[in-house]
Design an enzyme around this catalytic site. Structure first.
Site, PDB file in Angstrom:
ATOM      1  N   ASN A  53     -12.219  -2.844   3.766  1.00 40.21           N
ATOM      2  CA  ASN A  53     -12.064  -1.761   4.743  1.00 40.21           C
ATOM      3  C   ASN A  53     -13.404  -1.078   4.982  1.00 40.21           C
ATOM      4  OD1 ASN A  53      -9.196  -1.776   5.282  1.00 40.21           O
ATOM      5  ND2 ASN A  53      -8.917  -1.093   3.171  1.00 40.21           N
ATOM      6  N   GLU A 111      -9.596   7.756  -7.249  1.00 42.71           N
ATOM      7  CA  GLU A 111      -9.780   7.142  -5.934  1.00 42.71           C
ATOM      8  C   GLU A 111     -11.260   7.061  -5.576  1.00 42.71           C
ATOM      9  OE1 GLU A 111      -8.159   5.067  -2.987  1.00 42.71           O
ATOM     10  OE2 GLU A 111      -6.905   6.173  -4.411  1.00 42.71           O
ATOM     11  N   ASP A 112     -11.715   5.864  -5.237  1.00 37.19           N
ATOM     12  CA  ASP A 112     -13.059   5.623  -4.707  1.00 37.19           C
ATOM     13  C   ASP A 112     -14.177   6.113  -5.620  1.00 37.19           C
ATOM     14  OD1 ASP A 112     -11.950   4.340  -2.602  1.00 37.19           O
ATOM     15  OD2 ASP A 112     -12.301   5.893  -1.118  1.00 37.19           O
ATOM     16  N   LYS A 132      -4.389  10.175   1.250  1.00 40.12           N
ATOM     17  CA  LYS A 132      -3.513   9.507   0.284  1.00 40.12           C
ATOM     18  C   LYS A 132      -2.279  10.345  -0.011  1.00 40.12           C
ATOM     19  CE  LYS A 132      -5.789   5.705  -1.184  1.00 40.12           C
ATOM     20  NZ  LYS A 132      -5.233   4.359  -1.353  1.00 40.12           N
ATOM     21  N   ARG A 189     -18.032   6.061  -3.807  1.00 35.75           N
ATOM     22  CA  ARG A 189     -17.807   4.762  -3.150  1.00 35.75           C
ATOM     23  C   ARG A 189     -16.599   4.894  -2.221  1.00 35.75           C
ATOM     24  NH1 ARG A 189     -14.854   0.535  -2.770  1.00 35.75           N
ATOM     25  NH2 ARG A 189     -13.283   1.511  -4.110  1.00 35.75           N
ATOM     26  N   ASP A 215      -6.065   3.426  -7.848  1.00 33.00           N
ATOM     27  CA  ASP A 215      -5.513   2.676  -6.725  1.00 33.00           C
ATOM     28  C   ASP A 215      -6.431   1.538  -6.299  1.00 33.00           C
ATOM     29  OD1 ASP A 215      -3.494   2.267  -4.737  1.00 33.00           O
ATOM     30  OD2 ASP A 215      -4.861   3.115  -3.260  1.00 33.00           O
ATOM     31  N   ASP A 216      -7.741   1.726  -6.427  1.00 34.07           N
ATOM     32  CA  ASP A 216      -8.679   0.671  -6.027  1.00 34.07           C
ATOM     33  C   ASP A 216      -8.566  -0.547  -6.934  1.00 34.07           C
ATOM     34  OD1 ASP A 216      -9.967   2.305  -3.968  1.00 34.07           O
ATOM     35  OD2 ASP A 216     -10.704   3.473  -5.654  1.00 34.07           O
ATOM     36  N   TYR A 260      -5.066   7.454   7.887  1.00 37.00           N
ATOM     37  CA  TYR A 260      -5.637   6.705   6.767  1.00 37.00           C
ATOM     38  C   TYR A 260      -6.573   5.645   7.337  1.00 37.00           C
ATOM     39  CZ  TYR A 260      -5.846   4.757   2.090  1.00 37.00           C
ATOM     40  OH  TYR A 260      -6.291   4.313   0.878  1.00 37.00           O
TER      41      TYR A 260
END
Length: 683
Positions: A514, A349-350, A277, A259, A372-373, A206
Site C-alpha cells: 500500500n 501500528e506502523d 483503524k 513506517r 496488525d502489520d 482508510y
C-alpha cells in the site's frame, strides 16, 4: 494591585460590603446574581424527575431567603457570619482588574441566556448530536427549538445528501476531510454512512487515501482526535492518559509514525492511521466509539521535509532511539495497564521493523498486544490462500511460496503459513518453513547470508545458491504462490508474471503493498500477462478488469477483514493474551465465508458488503479459541444477552455463550457453546 481586604475597605467597591451599593441598597450585581441563581435553579428543576422538583424548589427558596436576610443585614452594618468560608478564602489574595467587573459580567451573562445552552451544547457534542434528525419531542426535551430549522430530516435522507456531496469531490483527500468533519460533529451519522456505503467509503477513511492524509496531516489538522504522548511527557505519561475523557477503554491503536504504510517516517502525522483503524473497529466490528483510543508516540522524526515544514505538528527533532525510546515505551505500556487494566487490547501500528518485532516479543508476555502489520496481514493473507486452494486444489503443504519483501508483513505472513502447515501435517515448524522463500533488497535470503541478515530473517535462510534478482528466484524456485510485501511499486514485471504463468496453470499472485502507487503490479497487468488465469489479490483496491469478454473482480487482501472481528473476539472473551492459534482461527473463519460465486467473479474473499457478519463470525471463532486455550479471564462469563451498544446505528455483534451450569450444556459438562448470537441495536 490590591488585596481582597483592601478592596473590602473601599467604599466604592462592588466586590465586598455585603453587595451594598453606595446608596445603601442592594446593588445591580447582587440582583443580577440572585436572578442568575433563580434561573439556574429553574433549569435544574426542569431537568429533574418530578419527585425531586419539590425538594429543589424548597431548597432554592430557603437559600434565597437566607441570602436576602444576609444582604439586608449587611446593608444595615450587621456582621454576617461567613458560613462557607468565602471571605477567609479570599483574604490577602490579589484582586485582578477584571474582578471589579464581576457584577456587570454576571448581568451580561444572564441577559444573554448562557444558562440556557443545554441544547446549544448538545448540537456541538459529536457523540450525541443528530442534527436535523432530532424529532419534535426531542427538540422540546433538549431545548433545541429555534436552534434548528423547522424541518425534521431523517437519517436516511441526510445520508443521501452527504453521499451526493461526497461524489462531487474530484480529489480523494477532499472526501477524507469531509468524512473527518462529519465524524467530529455527528458521530452517529458518520458511522451509519460508513456502514451503509462501506465498499465506496472504505478507501476514503482508510487505505489508500489515509496515506495522503498522513502526509498532509499538519496542513489539514483541525482538532485532535486522539492522544499524543511525546518525549516531553516522560515521567508524566499516566497523567497524559488521564486527560482522555473516557475511562472504559477496550481497544488502543498506537503508532510511533516511523513506517506509515509504504510512505516512511511521518512522525506525529501518522495519527491518521490509528484514527482510521479505530473507526473501522466501530463500523465493521461494533466496538463502541468511546471504548476506542487512538494514540501517537512522538519521539521525533528523521524526515527532513517535515522538520522544515512550518505546518508540522510534531516534535522538531531527530527521532529518539535506544534507551531513551524504550524507556518512554515502557512507561507508556505500564501506564496503559495501570489505568485501563489487563484486558485492554493494544494494537501496534506502523512501527519500523527493528521496533515492531522487539515490542511484540517483549510485551506479548505481559499485555494483550497485537501487531496488525505482522499478525493481521498474515491472518488475512492466509485466509486468501486457504480460499484459493478451493480453486487450484492441493493442500497448503504441497505449494511453494516466494515472497518479495522480508519485513514485518513478509516474515509475519510466512510464519503463519508455516504454522498452519505444521498444524495440518503435524510436521515440525522448521521443516514447514523450508517450503517458503524470501527475497529482500539484496536478493534471495540463503544460508550463506545468515550471519549478515536481521534476526527475524534468519529462519528463512535456506540452502541455495545466491540469487540477486526476483526473476532469477522465480525461475530457479518455480513457486506456485508469489506474494509481494516490498512496498516498491511495479516490481512484479511482465517477465516475472509471465514466468509464473509459464509453469503454473493457475498462478497465485498477491500484490499487497500500500498505497496503490506502491503495489507490485496492478490487477489489469496480472490478468493480461497471465491470459486471465491468475488468482489475484491486492492490498489496495483495484477496479474490475475485463479480459477476453469476462469481467474479473479482483479481491482485496485488506486487513479490515480481520482486525475488527479479531479485536472484537478478544474484547468479548475477556482475553488477556493473544495466541497464534487465535490468528489461525480467524483465518479459517474468513476463508470459510468465501463462496463459489466469489470465485467465479475472480475474487477469493467474500464481498465487503457482508463485512459486519464476517466480523461477527471471526469474533465468535476467536472467542471460542480463547476459551479453549484458557487465555481469557476466568471471571468473565459471556451469554447470549451480551451486546456491544452503539450510538443508534444498526449493527450486528456476536457473543459467545458459555453456560453457567456445565451440566446444562448440550455438548456435555465443561464444554463451550460456540453458537453465533447476532443482535441488533437501536434504530
Amino acid at each position: 494591585m490590591i488585596s481582597a481586604r483592601t478592596a473590602a475597605a473601599s467604599p466604592a467597591s462592588l466586590w465586598k460590603q455585603g453587595g451594598r451599593s453606595e446608596g445603601g441598597g442592594s446593588c445591580d450585581g447582587c440582583r443580577t446574581y440572585r436572578n442568575t441563581l433563580r434561573r439556574a435553579a429553574a433549569a435544574k428543576v426542569r431537568a429533574l424527575p418530578s419527585r425531586a422538583v419539590e425538594a429543589v424548589k424548597m431548597g432554592s427558596a430557603a437559600e434565597m431567603e437566607q441570602e436576602e436576610a444576609e444582604v439586608a443585614a449587611a446593608a444595615a452594618g450587621v456582621v454576617v457570619e461567613d458560613h462557607y468560608g468565602e471571605d477567609s478564602a479570599t483574604e490577602e489574595l490579589p484582586i485582578l482588574p477584571w474582578a471589579f467587573s464581576v457584577a456587570s459580567w454576571l448581568k451580561k451573562y444572564a441577559e444573554e441566556s448562557y444558562f440556557y445552552i443545554s441544547g446549544y451544547t448538545l448540537l456541538r457534542d459529536p457523540h450525541h448530536n443528530k442534527g436535523l434528525a432530532f424529532m419534535e419531542k426531542e427538540r422540546d426535551a433538549h431545548h433545541l427549538r429555534g436552534l434548528l430549522p423547522p424541518a425534521v430530516v431523517p437519517q436516511e435522507l441526510q445520508i443521501k445528501k452527504i453521499m451526493h456531496n461526497l461524489r462531487q469531490y474530484q480529489v480523494p483527500l477532499q472526501r477524507y476531510m469531509a468524512m473527518m468533519d462529519l465524524q467530529e460533529r455527528n458521530e452517529r451519522l458518520f458511522y451509519k454512512l460508513l456502514i451503509d456505503n462501506v465498499e465506496e467509503l472504505l478507501p476514503v477513511v482508510y487505505t489508500p487515501t489515509v496515506g495522503e492524509a498522513c502526509q498532509k496531516y499538519g496542513s489539514i489538522f483541525r482538532q485532535p482526535q486522539g492522544l499524543y504522548v511525546s518525549l516531553r511527557d516522560k515521567g508524566k505519561v499516566l497523567e497524559v492518559l488521564r486527560n482522555w475523557p473516557h475511562r472504559n477503554i477496550q481497544v488502543i491503536c498506537v503508532t510511533d509514525g516511523e513506517r506509515i504504510l509504504g510512505l516512511g517516517d511521518l512522525g506525529s502525522q501518522g495519527m491518521g492511521i490509528p484514527v482510521g483503524k479505530l473507526a473501522l473497529y466501530t463500523a465493521l466490528g461494533g466496538v463502541r466509539p468511546s471504548a476506542c483510543l487512538p494514540i501517537t508516540i512522538d519521539v521525533g522524526t528523521n524526515n527532513e521535509k517535515l522538520l522544515n515544514d512550518e505546518f508540522y505538528i510534531g516534535l522538531r527533532q531527530k527521532r529518539a532511539t535506544g534507551e531513551e525510546y524504550h524507556e518512554l515505551m515502557e512507561e507508556f505500556m505500564a501506564a496503559v495497564k495501570q489505568i485501563y487494566g489487563e484486558k485492554v487490547l493494544i494494537q501496534f501500528e506502523d512501527f519500523a521493523n527493528h521496533n515492531a518485532f522487539n515490542l511484540l516479543a517483549k510485551y506479548s508476555k505481559s499485555h494483550l498486544v497485537f501487531n496488525d502489520d505482522i499478525q493481521g496481514t498474515a491472518s488475512v493473507v492466509l485466509a486468501g490462500l486457504l480460499a484459493a486452494l478451493k480453486v487450484v486444489g492441493r493442500t497448503l503443504a504441497e505449494h511453494t511460496y516466494l515472497f518479495l519483501g522480508a519485513g514485518e508483513a513478509g516474515t509475519g505472513i510466512a510464519e503463519l503459513i508455516a504454522l498452519e502447515i505444521s498444524k495440518q501435517t503435524s510436521a515440525p515448524i522448521e521443516e514447514c518453513r523450508k517450503k517458503i522463500w524470501l527475497v529482500d533488497s539484496k536478493g534471495l535470503i540463503v544460508d550463506s547470508r545468515k550471519n549478515s541478515v536481521q534476526s527475524f530473517k534468519k529462519p528463512w535462510a535456506h540452502e541455495h545458491e545466491p540469487l540477486t534478482t526476483l526473476y532469477d528466484a522465480v525461475q530457479s524456485i518455480k513457486p506456485t504462490v508469489l506474494i509481494g510485501t516490498s512496498g516498491v511499486g511495479r516490481t512484479f514485471t511482465k517477465e516475472v508474471v509471465e514466468a509464473m504463468a509459464s509453469f503454473n496453470e493457475r498462478p497465485i499472485i498477491f500484490s499487497l503493498s500500500n498505497p496503490t502507487s506502491h503495489s507490485e503490479c496492478t490487477a489489469e497487468e496480472a490478468y493480461n500477462w497471465t491470459q486471465g488465469r491468475v488468482i489475484f489479490a491486492s492490498g489496495s483496491p483495484f477496479d474490475p478488469v475485463e479480459y477476453d469478454g469476462k469481467v474479473f473482480v479482483p479481491g482485496q487482501s485488506n486487513n479490515a477483514y480481520i482486525f475488527p472481528g479479531f479485536g472484537l473476539g478478544l474484547v468479548i472473551s475477556g482475553a488477556i493474551r493473544v495466541h497464534e492459534d487465535m490468528l489461525l482461527a480467524a483465518s479459517e473463519a474468513l476463508a470459510a465465508q468465501a463462496t463459489q460465486e466469489n470465485f467465479d467473479k475472480g475474487s477469493i474473499f467474500p464481498p465487503f458488503t457482508n463485512i459486519r457478519k464476517i466480523s461477527a463470525r471471526i469474533a465468535a471463532a476467536v472467542a471460542a479459541k480463547a476459551y479453549e486455550l484458557g487465555t481469557h479471564v476466568p471471571s468473565v462469563l459471556l451469554c447470549s444477552a451480551d451486546t456491544i451498544p452503539h450510538l443508534g446505528v444498526h449493527h450486528t455483534v456476536t457473543s459467545l455463550c458459555r453456560f453457567g451450569d456445565p451440566s446444562a450444556s448440550p455438548k456435555g459438562p465443561g464444554e463451550i457453546c460456540t453458537e453465533l448470537h447476532v443482535h441488533s441495536c437501536l434504530p
